[in-house]
Scaffold this motif. Structure first.
Motif, short mmCIF file in Angstrom:
data_model
loop_
_atom_site.label_atom_id
_atom_site.label_comp_id
_atom_site.label_asym_id
_atom_site.label_seq_id
_atom_site.Cartn_x
_atom_site.Cartn_y
_atom_site.Cartn_z
N GLY A 8 0.84 -1.21 0.00
CA GLY A 8 0.00 0.00 0.00
C GLY A 8 0.87 1.25 0.00
N GLY A 11 -0.61 4.82 -0.97
CA GLY A 11 -1.68 5.44 -0.19
C GLY A 11 -1.14 6.46 0.80
N GLY A 38 -2.00 0.14 -6.03
CA GLY A 38 -3.18 -0.26 -6.78
C GLY A 38 -3.13 0.37 -8.16
N ASN A 40 -2.46 3.63 -8.87
CA ASN A 40 -1.54 4.77 -9.03
C ASN A 40 -0.13 4.27 -9.40
OD1 ASN A 40 -0.30 7.23 -8.97
ND2 ASN A 40 -1.01 7.80 -6.93
N ALA A 59 -1.85 -4.18 -7.68
CA ALA A 59 -2.86 -5.19 -7.38
C ALA A 59 -3.70 -5.53 -8.62
CB ALA A 59 -3.77 -4.68 -6.28
N ILE A 100 -2.27 -1.60 2.98
CA ILE A 100 -3.33 -1.71 1.97
C ILE A 100 -4.63 -1.42 2.70
CG2 ILE A 100 -4.62 -3.41 0.58
CD1 ILE A 100 -1.93 -4.74 -0.05
N ALA A 104 -8.46 -6.51 1.75
CA ALA A 104 -7.44 -6.88 0.76
C ALA A 104 -6.05 -6.92 1.39
CB ALA A 104 -7.45 -5.88 -0.40
N ILE A 207 -11.00 5.63 4.85
CA ILE A 207 -10.90 5.83 6.30
C ILE A 207 -11.45 7.20 6.69
CG2 ILE A 207 -8.47 6.55 6.20
CD1 ILE A 207 -8.06 5.39 8.96
P1 NDP Z 1 -5.34 4.85 0.98
O1 NDP Z 1 -6.66 4.65 0.35
O2 NDP Z 1 -4.74 6.20 0.98
O3 NDP Z 1 -4.27 3.84 0.34
C1 NDP Z 1 -4.55 2.48 0.23
C2 NDP Z 1 -3.43 1.75 -0.44
O4 NDP Z 1 -3.86 0.42 -0.77
C3 NDP Z 1 -2.98 2.37 -1.75
O5 NDP Z 1 -1.63 2.03 -1.97
C4 NDP Z 1 -3.88 1.66 -2.77
O6 NDP Z 1 -3.37 1.72 -4.09
C5 NDP Z 1 -3.85 0.26 -2.21
N1 NDP Z 1 -5.01 -0.54 -2.55
C6 NDP Z 1 -6.29 -0.13 -2.67
N2 NDP Z 1 -7.09 -1.18 -2.95
C7 NDP Z 1 -6.27 -2.26 -3.02
C8 NDP Z 1 -6.51 -3.64 -3.28
N3 NDP Z 1 -7.74 -4.12 -3.53
N4 NDP Z 1 -5.45 -4.49 -3.28
C9 NDP Z 1 -4.22 -4.03 -3.04
N5 NDP Z 1 -3.92 -2.73 -2.78
C10 NDP Z 1 -4.96 -1.86 -2.77
O7 NDP Z 1 -5.49 4.30 2.48
P2 NDP Z 1 -4.78 4.82 3.80
O8 NDP Z 1 -3.31 4.94 3.57
O9 NDP Z 1 -5.53 5.96 4.34
O10 NDP Z 1 -5.06 3.59 4.78
C11 NDP Z 1 -4.35 2.38 4.65
C12 NDP Z 1 -4.64 1.52 5.86
O11 NDP Z 1 -4.15 2.19 7.02
C13 NDP Z 1 -6.14 1.30 6.12
O12 NDP Z 1 -6.33 0.03 6.68
C14 NDP Z 1 -6.48 2.37 7.15
O13 NDP Z 1 -7.56 2.00 7.98
C15 NDP Z 1 -5.19 2.40 7.96
N6 NDP Z 1 -4.93 3.66 8.64
C16 NDP Z 1 -4.79 4.82 7.92
C17 NDP Z 1 -4.55 6.03 8.55
C18 NDP Z 1 -4.32 7.29 7.77
O14 NDP Z 1 -4.00 8.32 8.39
N7 NDP Z 1 -4.47 7.29 6.47
C19 NDP Z 1 -4.49 6.10 10.03
C20 NDP Z 1 -4.60 4.83 10.68
C21 NDP Z 1 -4.84 3.66 10.01
P3 NDP Z 1 -3.70 2.92 -5.14
O15 NDP Z 1 -3.92 4.16 -4.33
O16 NDP Z 1 -2.46 2.95 -5.99
O17 NDP Z 1 -4.90 2.49 -5.90
#
Ligand code: NDP
Length: 403
Positions: A8, A11, A38, A40, A59, A100, A104, A207
């Motif tokens: 991930g 993200g 994913g 990006n 992914a 991620i 997933a 989130i």
């Molecule tokens: P984002 O949506 O910003 O990023 C998610 C990441 O997962 C990206 O790299 C995305 O790829 C990838 N992704 C999305 N769908 C899939 C899939 N089906 N299979 C594989 N990879 C996938 O999420 P966050 O960074 O905000 O959150 C990530 C995790 O961290 C979550 O579980 C969230 O609950 C937790 N979290 C987040 C916080 C935060 O401040 N953001 C705080 C505390 C916990 P792409 O973007 O390239 O499509």
């Protein structure tokens, strides 16, 4: 050199993790094994080039060609799809970031534990859906799971040097999100743009919406119980609009230890990256005098029923955590797609759990990741049926008691 992987990476958490790695020496200080993303792929390729990763994985198979083009001449391998994610997790690494979003993230995190290193766990869904299994898998391989969620990192830090048996209570703080003071009628009409506009934290879309509905705090209640083994009745939630106090731990002598900091996930990520040491991070320092005051209030269980649902899930146990998370993900998909009202998400999740419970589908605790994924699938199908069956009534109901 420490071998690291980020699942991930593209993200919100992933980008902050890459930023910290770069600040701590980047490719000269870390051997970066795998970076995954994913859709990006441009960012993924840029990160992989900068950190000289062994492999970059998207992914989505339909993104592989673009990833290959973006990585041409870099020497970084490109791969795509679910099996490629698992293969990336099978590559030995000492420190793996699990970021991620959604269920997933479960399978790669589980696989990464096999190396017996550290799993920095942002993916709270892993603990909600499969907490006992994840912890026993870590123990089996001598791996360490470190919490990255800001509240859980805060609790973890407040517990350093303490005996967990002396913990009387844990208090999770919640900003209350953008709808903290909205009346129920307005909540029912909340739009996607309004729901993602978090007042304090810059996070991924999903989130952010979960924060607005308090489903995020509901997941965190379960996460606290699973990770720290604290009984549900000892876990409290307090709305704290400034998001300065991230969590508090109360001990048997009445002392309450609070963790304070600015709303920047690089603190919690940096702590997990450098644990048990502390290293400088670029997060802004708190100026309490400028802030003036901190406020706290009880959450409203009527407008935000997600917390009650989480408590019911903790009572049911068995497969309820996996079903709760999956049903929530489906309700969220429908809200994002404009097919379900904001306040109707909780009702859809509640009805899904009620149907699964009535059929006895949640009574047995899953004993393997496959069984967790079966419950996840069943809950997704059931939630889809609930939402489709309820039709128009799902678009405007506040309170989420029943669809
Ligand atoms: P984002 O949506 O910003 O990023 C998610 C990441 O997962 C990206 O790299 C995305 O790829 C990838 N992704 C999305 N769908 C899939 C899939 N089906 N299979 C594989 N990879 C996938 O999420 P966050 O960074 O905000 O959150 C990530 C995790 O961290 C979550 O579980 C969230 O609950 C937790 N979290 C987040 C916080 C935060 O401040 N953001 C705080 C505390 C916990 P792409 O973007 O390239 O499509």
């Amino acid at each position: 050199m420490r071998k690291v992987s980020i699942f991930g990476a593209t993200g919100s958490i992933g980008v902050s993790t890459v930023d910290l790695l770069a600040r701590q020496g980047g490719a000269a200080a870390f051997e970066v094994v795998a970076l995954t993303g994913g859709r990006n792929v441009a960012l993924l390729a840029e990160q992989a080039r900068t950190l000289r990763a062994q492999i970059a994985v998207t992914a989505h198979e339909d993104c592989l060609n673009d990833l290959r083009i973006a990585l041409a001449g870099s020497g970084v391998e490109a791969a795509a799809g679910q099996s490629a994610l698992i293969e990336a997790a099978d590559r030995p690494a000492d420190w793996v970031m699990s970021a991620i979003v959604g269920a997933a993230g479960l399978a790669p995190g589980f696989r990464a534990l096999r190396h017996g290193g550290t799993l920095a766990l942002a993916n709270k869904e892993s603990l909600v859906a499969a907490g006992p299994l994840l912890l026993s898998e870590a123990a089996r391989h001598g791996a360490t799971i470190l919490p990255v969620d800001s509240e859980h990192s805060a609790i973890f830090q407040a517990l350093v040097g303490e005996d967990i048996a002396t913990v009387e209570r844990v208090i999770l703080t919640a900003s209350g999100g953008p709808f903290r003071d909205w009346p129920a009628e307005r909540l029912a009409r909340a739009t996607l743009a309004e729901a993602v506009a978090h007042p304090n934290w810059a996070m991924g879309q999903r989130i952010s919406i979960d924060s607005a509905s308090m489903f995020n705090k509901a997941l965190e209640l379960i996460e606290t119980r699973e990770y720290f083994g604290i009984a549900p009745e000892r876990i409290e939630v307090l709305v704290h609009p400034q998001s300065v106090v991230h969590a508090l731990v109360g001990f048997a002598d009445g002392a309450l230890m609070a963790h304070l900091g600015v709303a920047d996930m690089r603190h919690a990520i940096g702590y997990a990256l450098n644990w048990p040491a502390r290293r400088e991070t670029p997060v802004a320092r708190l100026d309490l005098a400028a802030l003036g005051q901190l406020s706290f209030m009880a959450p409203d269980p009527v407008r935000f029923p997600a917390l009650r649902l989480a408590r019911e899930v903790m009572e049911t146990r068995g497969g309820a955590g996996a079903a709760f998370n999956a049903a929530k993900e489906i309700a969220l998909d429908h809200f994002i797609a404009g097919r379900l009202g904001f306040a109707a998400m909780a009702g859809a999740v509640e009805e899904t759990l009620a149907r699964l419970n009535a059929r006895g589908d949640l009574t047995i605790a899953p004993s393997s990741l496959d069984q967790v994924l079966e419950i996840d699938h069943l809950a997704r199908v059931t939630a889809g049926e609930v939402i489709a069956g309820a039709g128009a009534t799902m678009t405007g109901k506040a309170g989420g008691k029943r669809v």
